[in-house]
Motif scaffolding. Structure first.
Motif, PDB file in Angstrom:
ATOM      1  N   ASN A 118      81.803  24.617  62.306  1.00 34.21           N
ATOM      2  CA  ASN A 118      81.701  23.154  62.155  1.00 34.21           C
ATOM      3  C   ASN A 118      81.887  22.726  60.702  1.00 34.21           C
ATOM      4  O   ASN A 118      82.536  21.713  60.422  1.00 34.21           O
ATOM      5  N   THR A 119      81.347  23.521  59.779  1.00 29.23           N
ATOM      6  CA  THR A 119      81.570  23.268  58.346  1.00 29.23           C
ATOM      7  C   THR A 119      83.052  23.444  58.014  1.00 29.23           C
ATOM      8  O   THR A 119      83.617  22.679  57.234  1.00 29.23           O
ATOM      9  N   ALA A 120      83.656  24.465  58.612  1.00 29.15           N
ATOM     10  CA  ALA A 120      85.081  24.720  58.348  1.00 29.15           C
ATOM     11  C   ALA A 120      85.935  23.529  58.798  1.00 29.15           C
ATOM     12  O   ALA A 120      86.876  23.130  58.104  1.00 29.15           O
ATOM     13  N   PHE A 121      85.608  22.940  59.958  1.00 32.44           N
ATOM     14  CA  PHE A 121      86.342  21.752  60.409  1.00 32.44           C
ATOM     15  C   PHE A 121      86.240  20.629  59.371  1.00 32.44           C
ATOM     16  O   PHE A 121      87.235  19.994  59.028  1.00 32.44           O
ATOM     17  N   ASP A 122      85.028  20.413  58.866  1.00 34.87           N
ATOM     18  CA  ASP A 122      84.838  19.344  57.862  1.00 34.87           C
ATOM     19  C   ASP A 122      85.653  19.629  56.606  1.00 34.87           C
ATOM     20  O   ASP A 122      86.289  18.739  56.046  1.00 34.87           O
TER      21      ASP A 122
END
Ligand SMILES: [Zn+2]
Ligand SMILES: [Zn+2]
Length: 352
Positions: free
Chosen positions: A326-330
């Motif tokens: 989820n951090t990677a998506f951001d």
């Protein structure tokens, strides 16, 4: 059937979370692959957030899959247990239409995508992608992966690689040509590597001055800041071909004007909202072409993987645990990645 573990989106708003499901039985022509790495493509995020308004949930993304064969069906001819194998954006097509007959399955009206397509083997269920520990795929849609290359850095070739390789081949990019690549992201950095490897004079267009050095490291002969009209003017009517990887809506005319007579610009990014309409006179007065291209067929994807093994070409990647998706998506939305996130699927075991 075998239980698979994964990370899935359960609706367009929530973060991805652990999810278990059944993969189909290994059929006669099927290959079962233990997934080791899966790249994170921008289209994963589009579909997780239902930005193309066609998502079915739960949705397990991932179409840049590499791993090891763990089981093969009785009629499988080209794979054996223990082989490295890859799966890209497609897992099936009709097999009989003119597109399929030419090995261009990506243009088949009945192609089945690796995730978020109806799964004919599992009625009522969608296909589930590579953010999971295993997959079962017909061998016709399974790619051979060389053990000469770094496996994690090979995963993005299955989408970012073929999406840029295919148009550069189709428009016969090679020595003596001046070729532009627009945008330095997951796709653009592969475009630079391939255009250079094919022998073209390669020019990277970017809006950010801080990408100049990196673009040169990746092989660009020149870097042009596309916001700088003076720099753009110096390249008017000089390009044979431009590969435009930018999906965000932008002015296409500024790049069309850089093409020679009979030059082509090919778009590979799907914008969420339309680009400003191009000036048609820009096409007519120099017989220029504005085109698009979608990934590549299975035969060409194998050709691309073999080319990469021979020329030692992989993607520049940042390895992450699935718990960090989820951090990677951001971060991907902020272009804060050089140049592709790849999930180490071994991290999934902790989530099981
Ligand atoms: Zn992709
Ligand atoms: Zn077909």
């Amino acid at each position: 059937m075998a239980k698979a573990i994964s990370y899935a989106a359960h609706d367009p708003k929530s973060p991805l979370a652990p999810f278990s499901f059944e993969r189909r039985e290994v059929g006669n022509t099927d290959v079962q692959i233990e997934i080791l790495f899966c790249g994170v493509c921008h289209s994963d995020l589009h579909q997780v957030r239902d930005e193309w308004a066609n998502s079915t949930f739960p949705l397990v993304p991932g179409h840049e899959i590499v791993g090891r064969v763990t089981q093969v069906g009785s009629n499988v001819k080209h794979f054996k247990v223990g082989d490295l194998a890859g799966v890209g954006c497609m897992v099936d097509s009709c097999g009989t239409c003119p597109d399929c007959a030419e090995g261009l399955e990506q243009y088949c009206n009945h192609s089945v995508f690796t995730y978020n397509s109806p799964d004919k083997h599992m009625p009522g269920q969608a296909t589930y992608g590579g953010y999971s520990n295993q997959i079962v795929v017909d061998e016709r849609f399974t790619l051979k992966i060389s053990d000469k290359l770094d496996l994690a850095a090979t995963a993005p070739l299955l989408c970012a690689g073929i999406t840029t390789y295919s148009p550069l081949r189709h428009w016969k990019v090679g020595p003596g040509q001046k070729v532009g690549i627009v945008g330095l992201g997951g796709l653009g950095h592969m475009g630079v590597k391939f255009a250079k490897a094919f022998g073209a004079h390669t020019v990277l267009f970017t809006t950010s001055a801080n990408k100049v050095e990196d673009a040169k490291r990746l092989g660009a002969d020149e870097v042009v800041i596309s916001k700088d009209s003076e720099q753009m003017q110096q390249h008017l009517q000089s390009f044979d071909f431009i590969l435009n990887t930018v999906a965000a809506p932008h002015n296409l005319d500024q790049f069309m004007a850089l093409l020679k007579r009979d030059g082509s610009m090919c778009l590979v990014g799907v914008p969420d909202s339309p680009h400003p309409s191009p000036n048609i006179a820009n096409l007519i007065f120099k017989r220029r072409q504005l085109a698009g291209s979608l990934i590549g067929g299975i035969r060409e994807t194998q050709e691309m993987l073999d080319f990469c093994a021979e020329h030692n070409i992989t993607s520049d990647v940042e390895l992450i645990a699935i718990q960090d998706i989820n951090t990677a998506f951001d971060r991907m939305l902020k272009s804060d990645v050089k140049y592709r996130f790849v999930i180490d699927i071994a991290s999934l075991k902790q989530a099981a």
